[in-house]
Design a protein around this motif. Structure first.
Motif, PDB file in Angstrom:
ATOM      1  N   GLU A 145      16.455 -11.730  -2.046  1.00 54.04           N
ATOM      2  CA  GLU A 145      16.472 -12.959  -3.064  1.00 54.04           C
ATOM      3  C   GLU A 145      15.811 -12.246  -4.234  1.00 54.04           C
ATOM      4  O   GLU A 145      14.684 -11.454  -3.903  1.00 54.04           O
ATOM      5  N   ASN A 146      16.251 -12.978  -5.359  1.00 54.27           N
ATOM      6  CA  ASN A 146      15.596 -12.626  -6.613  1.00 54.27           C
ATOM      7  C   ASN A 146      15.444 -10.802  -6.766  1.00 54.27           C
ATOM      8  O   ASN A 146      14.397 -10.461  -7.191  1.00 54.27           O
ATOM      9  N   TYR A 147      16.431 -10.055  -6.541  1.00 54.65           N
ATOM     10  CA  TYR A 147      16.525  -8.855  -6.905  1.00 54.65           C
ATOM     11  C   TYR A 147      15.872  -8.601  -8.211  1.00 54.65           C
ATOM     12  O   TYR A 147      16.338  -8.961  -9.073  1.00 54.65           O
ATOM     13  N   ASN A 148      14.966  -7.436  -8.179  1.00 51.59           N
ATOM     14  CA  ASN A 148      14.313  -6.974  -9.425  1.00 51.59           C
ATOM     15  C   ASN A 148      14.137  -5.504  -9.333  1.00 51.59           C
ATOM     16  O   ASN A 148      14.051  -4.884  -8.243  1.00 51.59           O
ATOM     17  N   VAL A 149      13.331  -4.906 -10.056  1.00 51.01           N
ATOM     18  CA  VAL A 149      12.873  -3.580 -10.161  1.00 51.01           C
ATOM     19  C   VAL A 149      11.986  -3.243  -8.903  1.00 51.01           C
ATOM     20  O   VAL A 149      12.100  -2.166  -8.306  1.00 51.01           O
ATOM     21  N   THR A 150      10.780  -4.157  -8.643  1.00 56.23           N
ATOM     22  CA  THR A 150      10.070  -3.954  -7.662  1.00 56.23           C
ATOM     23  C   THR A 150      10.911  -3.837  -6.164  1.00 56.23           C
ATOM     24  O   THR A 150      10.731  -2.911  -5.327  1.00 56.23           O
ATOM     25  N   LYS A 151      11.864  -4.828  -6.047  1.00 56.44           N
ATOM     26  CA  LYS A 151      12.551  -4.650  -4.929  1.00 56.44           C
ATOM     27  C   LYS A 151      13.537  -3.334  -4.765  1.00 56.44           C
ATOM     28  O   LYS A 151      13.602  -2.858  -3.839  1.00 56.44           O
ATOM     29  N   ALA A 152      13.972  -3.026  -6.064  1.00 60.61           N
ATOM     30  CA  ALA A 152      14.588  -1.674  -5.892  1.00 60.61           C
ATOM     31  C   ALA A 152      14.047  -0.515  -5.580  1.00 60.61           C
ATOM     32  O   ALA A 152      14.366   0.357  -4.638  1.00 60.61           O
ATOM     33  N   GLU A 153      12.601  -0.409  -6.203  1.00 67.19           N
ATOM     34  CA  GLU A 153      11.795   0.443  -5.364  1.00 67.19           C
ATOM     35  C   GLU A 153      11.471   0.721  -3.799  1.00 67.19           C
ATOM     36  O   GLU A 153      11.159   1.527  -3.320  1.00 67.19           O
ATOM     37  N   TYR A 154      11.691  -0.559  -3.399  1.00 64.94           N
ATOM     38  CA  TYR A 154      11.582  -0.693  -1.837  1.00 64.94           C
ATOM     39  C   TYR A 154      12.994  -0.113  -1.326  1.00 64.94           C
ATOM     40  O   TYR A 154      12.933   0.384  -0.078  1.00 64.94           O
ATOM     41  N   LEU A 155      14.053  -0.856  -1.697  1.00 63.36           N
ATOM     42  CA  LEU A 155      15.387  -0.684  -1.155  1.00 63.36           C
ATOM     43  C   LEU A 155      15.957   0.820  -1.322  1.00 63.36           C
ATOM     44  O   LEU A 155      16.492   1.262  -0.298  1.00 63.36           O
TER      45      LEU A 155
ATOM     46  N   GLU B 200       8.254 -10.834   2.557  1.00 71.17           N
ATOM     47  CA  GLU B 200       8.573 -11.586   1.411  1.00 71.17           C
ATOM     48  C   GLU B 200       9.523 -12.769   1.913  1.00 71.17           C
ATOM     49  O   GLU B 200       9.642 -13.977   1.444  1.00 71.17           O
ATOM     50  N   GLN B 201      10.607 -12.381   2.867  1.00 70.50           N
ATOM     51  CA  GLN B 201      11.409 -13.449   3.211  1.00 70.50           C
ATOM     52  C   GLN B 201      11.580 -13.529   4.643  1.00 70.50           C
ATOM     53  O   GLN B 201      12.511 -14.096   5.176  1.00 70.50           O
TER      54      GLN B 201
ATOM     55  N   LEU C 188      10.448  -0.894   4.176  1.00 71.21           N
ATOM     56  CA  LEU C 188      11.167  -2.026   3.507  1.00 71.21           C
ATOM     57  C   LEU C 188      11.197  -2.977   4.455  1.00 71.21           C
ATOM     58  O   LEU C 188      11.300  -4.101   4.144  1.00 71.21           O
ATOM     59  N   ALA C 189      11.475  -2.742   5.767  1.00 65.90           N
ATOM     60  CA  ALA C 189      11.446  -3.627   6.817  1.00 65.90           C
ATOM     61  C   ALA C 189      10.161  -4.685   6.834  1.00 65.90           C
ATOM     62  O   ALA C 189      10.093  -6.121   6.821  1.00 65.90           O
ATOM     63  N   GLU C 190       9.067  -3.935   6.502  1.00 63.28           N
ATOM     64  CA  GLU C 190       7.739  -4.656   6.479  1.00 63.28           C
ATOM     65  C   GLU C 190       7.645  -5.601   5.265  1.00 63.28           C
ATOM     66  O   GLU C 190       7.154  -6.717   5.399  1.00 63.28           O
ATOM     67  N   PHE C 191       8.186  -5.021   4.062  1.00 67.25           N
ATOM     68  CA  PHE C 191       8.142  -5.598   2.961  1.00 67.25           C
ATOM     69  C   PHE C 191       9.141  -7.236   3.060  1.00 67.25           C
ATOM     70  O   PHE C 191       8.408  -8.080   2.620  1.00 67.25           O
ATOM     71  N   LEU C 192      10.257  -6.967   3.562  1.00 74.38           N
ATOM     72  CA  LEU C 192      11.148  -8.126   3.695  1.00 74.38           C
ATOM     73  C   LEU C 192      10.589  -9.148   4.539  1.00 74.38           C
ATOM     74  O   LEU C 192      10.787 -10.395   4.490  1.00 74.38           O
ATOM     75  N   LYS C 193       9.729  -8.589   5.461  1.00 70.68           N
ATOM     76  CA  LYS C 193       9.192  -9.308   6.782  1.00 70.68           C
ATOM     77  C   LYS C 193       8.353 -10.326   5.873  1.00 70.68           C
ATOM     78  O   LYS C 193       8.268 -11.548   5.948  1.00 70.68           O
TER      79      LYS C 193
ATOM     80  N   GLU D 269      -2.535  -4.487  -2.804  1.00 69.75           N
ATOM     81  CA  GLU D 269      -3.278  -5.814  -3.066  1.00 69.75           C
ATOM     82  C   GLU D 269      -2.927  -6.217  -4.593  1.00 69.75           C
ATOM     83  O   GLU D 269      -2.270  -7.183  -4.950  1.00 69.75           O
ATOM     84  N   LEU D 270      -3.036  -5.270  -5.434  1.00 68.38           N
ATOM     85  CA  LEU D 270      -3.263  -5.480  -6.807  1.00 68.38           C
ATOM     86  C   LEU D 270      -1.428  -5.278  -7.449  1.00 68.38           C
ATOM     87  O   LEU D 270      -1.131  -6.149  -8.166  1.00 68.38           O
ATOM     88  N   GLU D 271      -0.903  -4.509  -6.916  1.00 64.71           N
ATOM     89  CA  GLU D 271       0.585  -4.220  -7.254  1.00 64.71           C
ATOM     90  C   GLU D 271       1.160  -5.771  -6.701  1.00 64.71           C
ATOM     91  O   GLU D 271       2.272  -6.067  -7.319  1.00 64.71           O
ATOM     92  N   ASP D 272       0.958  -6.212  -5.383  1.00 68.36           N
ATOM     93  CA  ASP D 272       1.633  -7.272  -5.223  1.00 68.36           C
ATOM     94  C   ASP D 272       1.383  -8.731  -6.091  1.00 68.36           C
ATOM     95  O   ASP D 272       2.253  -9.523  -6.317  1.00 68.36           O
ATOM     96  N   TYR D 273       0.009  -8.491  -6.611  1.00 68.13           N
ATOM     97  CA  TYR D 273      -0.403  -9.465  -7.639  1.00 68.13           C
ATOM     98  C   TYR D 273       0.263  -9.549  -8.901  1.00 68.13           C
ATOM     99  O   TYR D 273       0.412 -10.673  -9.609  1.00 68.13           O
ATOM    100  N   GLU D 274       0.372  -8.189  -9.287  1.00 67.91           N
ATOM    101  CA  GLU D 274       0.886  -8.244 -10.624  1.00 67.91           C
ATOM    102  C   GLU D 274       2.327  -8.720 -10.805  1.00 67.91           C
ATOM    103  O   GLU D 274       3.366  -8.477 -10.070  1.00 67.91           O
ATOM    104  N   PRO D 275       2.502  -9.596 -11.939  1.00 73.04           N
ATOM    105  CA  PRO D 275       4.059 -10.220 -12.083  1.00 73.04           C
ATOM    106  C   PRO D 275       4.792  -9.129 -12.738  1.00 73.04           C
ATOM    107  O   PRO D 275       4.543  -8.433 -13.532  1.00 73.04           O
ATOM    108  N   GLU D 276       6.100  -9.056 -12.334  1.00 79.45           N
ATOM    109  CA  GLU D 276       7.084  -8.249 -13.091  1.00 79.45           C
ATOM    110  C   GLU D 276       7.771  -8.902 -14.032  1.00 79.45           C
ATOM    111  O   GLU D 276       8.173  -9.917 -14.104  1.00 79.45           O
TER     112      GLU D 276
END
Ligand code: 26V
Length: 746
Positions: free
Chosen positions: A562-572, A469-470, A462-467, A84-91
């Motif tokens: 969309e908006n590839y960043n470090v956090t998304k890399a950590e899932y991908l 997010e996008q 990753l699939a759950e995350f992309l569901k 919950e906190l991770e998702d809230y933290e801005p990158e």
């Protein structure tokens, strides 16, 4: 420890908002970081960089403090979680790509190895833009991260100076970088006191001339125009002026032998102006010219990150004049000095057009110039920087890049980490070379199965995350093929696009692949880079066509994250099977994504470019998929100007079919004619980065790879060998080499 955490948490954990909880956990973590020691000693390395792509810090810091699990169990009791906190933290997106992420990995390793060092850079308020897709096009938006409590803490260190006739006040902010062991080091970022976020209205547009309010708003604002270039130059000046003030303050009692106390590693030429500024400061202190220059040379070391001519910085000398006219006579003096050392005009600092070559300045007046992978350093020595290498052979050295395994294995792939630990013990966390011990399990069926199972769980995650997010649905039983990196023609996302088109055509003609394929892309294009945006557009349009085609869609999907960043890399990265490293040989200095993927059990599909060469040597040809022309052949094509893409288009029906598809009715019905035509014409008539040269080999090699995937045992054997050989790419090794061969900090 549990008691300790609860001492800090005063909120009602059942009812508080995420915002309240985040703020309290942030303060707690900052407070607890005080138990980590600052490194002491006589000599300091200052890693100066315009970019530090640090990623989110909360979980990383909780782990490095050893309190992640305890906090998680406390939160779970109250129906909350760290996620919950991770998702809230801005990158914070304080970097463009590889160069900025490398700087962040390096700080992690400097802290972990207990080397006395610090990072120096800029506190951008919006960093790099946030990418949003609209009508299958990239649009750019501001990405605020300082609008809530952050890791950056204001310090008392302030300096005042002029940029041209504008008075500016710079304040230093500090972010603690926690090592894995008992140490921490500071990342010091400078901000303009008078910065005004209100200057930015919609998107990322703002008044580029108001230096006193805009200087630290964005990372590298659009530099396609004169105003943008001048602003970027002023940012660099602000960074080095502030950073040097801090260094001089720290060492004010021993400026006469500053080089004994400080080494300044400049991350590419962005901070190279510091060379002139230090020279000036030492002269002002009354040190003679020759001695001052010796100190400067011994203090600075320079890392080159690209051989692309268009990316080597050259600034008009009148830019220097406009920020600080006293620099101009000094630049001329340094240029004369360079002339006295060599009569080769290619090593001049100031050319006939009045452009200051920042790489020339950096090489002449530092004691070390390094490339970032073995091949890259060789190319620098033999071609791009040959004239400098002839002059200063001893200054040149290689430091193959690395990545921090704390973030890219332990944090982003905890299941794999735990499993490795159960097989070979936990020594590999301190000494990455220990991973070699995994080789003995390469043929072991139980181990293969478990590694495959972990990959599957990571695909689901990753699939759950992309569901979330996008809102994208992904087939977790498909092969995951991933290309994530900045969008650039030399990285050849367009070649991957042409592969996808070929596969669509093959499926439509009845050739059904053994297993579905999901192709992931994650990539931002520079706002003014037209062709890069055309490639994004074509991929987005193609992905819609595929989704709408009942024949093709069961077998192929394109996901543009969309908006590839470090956090998304950590899932991908932990979810990947095929790691796309397909740059035109000789063009990618190193790459670091390639290392992250192999460490997480993906197999590389790549050219012999950058660090792929070293990966290939380490794992052996049977554990990697190499294709394409060699760097020698490519360099010869450029030299003889004999590459003609049309020939490849006309000689191969599949290449022709793939290119032509870009401008078919089907594409134009959903897409934009200008974008698609431009890309088509570029491929046929120019193709500067030789896409069509390697396309046939690429398609064949990728198809062979997909067939090989079906032999699950053989594939998993290769996967285990890749993980086992990844130890060399730990940034702890890279940093130990920088220290032994350049910095010499005890
Ligand atoms: C900069 C520019 C600026 C203007 C136009 C085109 C262009 C193209 C490339 C660049 C790259 C700047 C330097 C850079 O980011 N290099 C990357 O550094 C990584 C860390 O060493 C390395 O892994 C990548 O291969 C390298 O591209």
């Amino acid at each position: 420890m549990e008691k300790k955490i609860l001492d800090y948490l005063t909120l009602d954990l059942d009812t508080c908002t995420t915002d309240e909880l985040y703020n309290e956990v942030l303060s707690m973590t900052k407070e607890m970081s005080k138990i980590k020691k600052e490194v002491t000693g006589e000599r300091t390395v200052y890693y100066m960089s315009a970019e530090f792509l640090i990623g989110k810090l909360l979980s990383n810091n909780l782990m490095n403090l050893g309190i992640y699990d305890e906090l998680e169990s406390i939160l779970v009791k109250h129906g909350r979680s760290i996620t919950e906190l991770e998702d809230y933290e801005p990158e914070p997106s304080l970097g463009n790509g590889g160069l900025g992420r490398l700087a962040a990995c390096f700080l992690d390793s400097i802290a972990t190895l207990g080397i006395k060092g610090e990072g120096l850079g800029l506190l951008y308020h919006f960093g790099l833009f946030k990418q949003v897709f609209q009508n299958n096009q990239q649009t750019e938006h501001k990405d605020a991260w300082l609008d809530r409590p952050s890791w950056a803490m204001p310090t008392d260190f302030k300096t005042t100076f002029k940029i041209g006739d504008v008075d500016v006040v710079s304040r230093m902010y500090k972010i603690d970088v926690l090592g894995y062991n008992e140490y921490k080091i500071p990342l010091n970022l400078f901000d303009l006191e008078s910065v005004d976020e209100k200057l930015v209205s919609d998107g990322i547009r703002f008044d580029q001339e108001k230096l006193e309010s805009n200087l630290t708003l964005f990372l590298y604002p659009d530099d396609s125009n004169e105003k943008g270039l001048r602003l970027r130059f002023a940012q660099q000046f602000f960074m080095v002026k502030s950073g040097l003030a801090w260094i001089l303050e720290n060492h004010k009692n021993h400026l006469e032998d500053l080089d004994k106390h400080a080494v300044i590693q400049i991350n590419d030429t962005h901070p190279a102006m510091a060379i002139v500024l230090l020279y000036q400061a030492l002269l002002k202190h009354g040190i003679t010219n020759d001695k001052a220059l010796k100190i400067v040379e011994n203090t600075f070391a320079y890392t080159n990150h690209t051989i692309l001519a268009e990316a080597l910085e050259k600034w008009p000398i009148h830019y220097f004049e406009s920020v600080d006219h006293s620099l101009v006579p000094l630049l001329h003096e340094l240029n004369e000095k360079a002339k006295s050392r060599s009569n080769d005009s290619k090593t001049l600092i100031i050319d006939e057009q009045g452009l200051v070559h920042m790489a020339a300045l950096s090489i002449h007046f530092s004691h070390s110039t390094n490339g970032v992978a073995a091949l890259h350093t060789d190319i620098l020595k033999n071609t791009e920087l040959k004239h400098f290498y002839d002059l200063y052979p001893d200054k040149f050295n290689n430091k193959t890049n690395g990545i921090t395994f704390r973030r890219w294995l332990q944090f982003s792939n905890p299941e794999l980490t735990k499993y490795i630990e159960s097989l070979i013990g936990s020594e590999f966390k301190e000494n990455a070379m220990e991973l070699e011990k995994l080789s003995q399990f390469a043929e072991d069926n139980t181990v293969q199965k478990e590694i495959e199972n972990i990959k599957y769980m990571n695909k689901k995650r990753l699939a759950e995350f992309l569901k979330r997010e996008q809102s994208i649905e992904i087939n977790v039983d498909s092969v995951f093929d991933i290309q994530i990196k900045r969008l650039h023609e030399y990285k050849r996302q367009q070649m991957n696009l042409l592969y996808a088109i070929d596969m669509v055509e093959e499926i439509r003609s009845g050739k059904i692949p053994s297993r579905p394929l999901t192709m992931f892309f994650g990539s931002k294009a520079a706002p003014a880079y037209t062709l890069a945006k055309d490639i994004i557009h074509a991929l987005l349009v193609l992905s819609k066509i595929i989704d709408n085609d009942p024949i093709v869609s069961p077998h192929l999907k394109i996901v543009f994250v969309e908006n590839y960043n470090v956090t998304k890399a950590e899932y991908l990265i932990p979810a990947c099977d095929i790691s796309e490293q397909i740059s035109l040989a000789s063009k990618e200095a190193s790459g670091t994504g390639n290392m992250k993927f192999m460490l997480n059990g993906a197999l590389t599909l790549g050219t012999l470019d950058g660090a792929n060469v070293e990966i290939s040597e380490l794992v052996g040809s049977e554990n990697i998929y190499i294709f394409g022309e060699s760097s020698e052949t490519v360099i010869a094509h450029y030299e003889h100007e004999d590459y003609v893409s049309k020939v490849y288009y006309e000689d191969n029906v599949r290449i022709k079919r793939a290119c032509d598809f870009l401008v078919t009715e089907e594409m134009l019905a959903l897409g934009n004619q200008t974008n698609l035509d431009r890309l088509y014409q570029e491929l046929l008539n120019k193709d500067w980065f030789m896409t069509l040269l390697d396309l046939e080999d690429y398609i064949n090699t990728k198809n062979r790879m997909l067939e090989d995937y079906e032999d699950r045992e053989a594939w998993n054997t290769k996967v285990i060998h890749n993980i086992a050989k990844a130890g060399f790419f730990s940034s702890d090794r890279t940093i130990a080499q920088y220290n032994e061969e350049i910095w010499n900090i005890k």
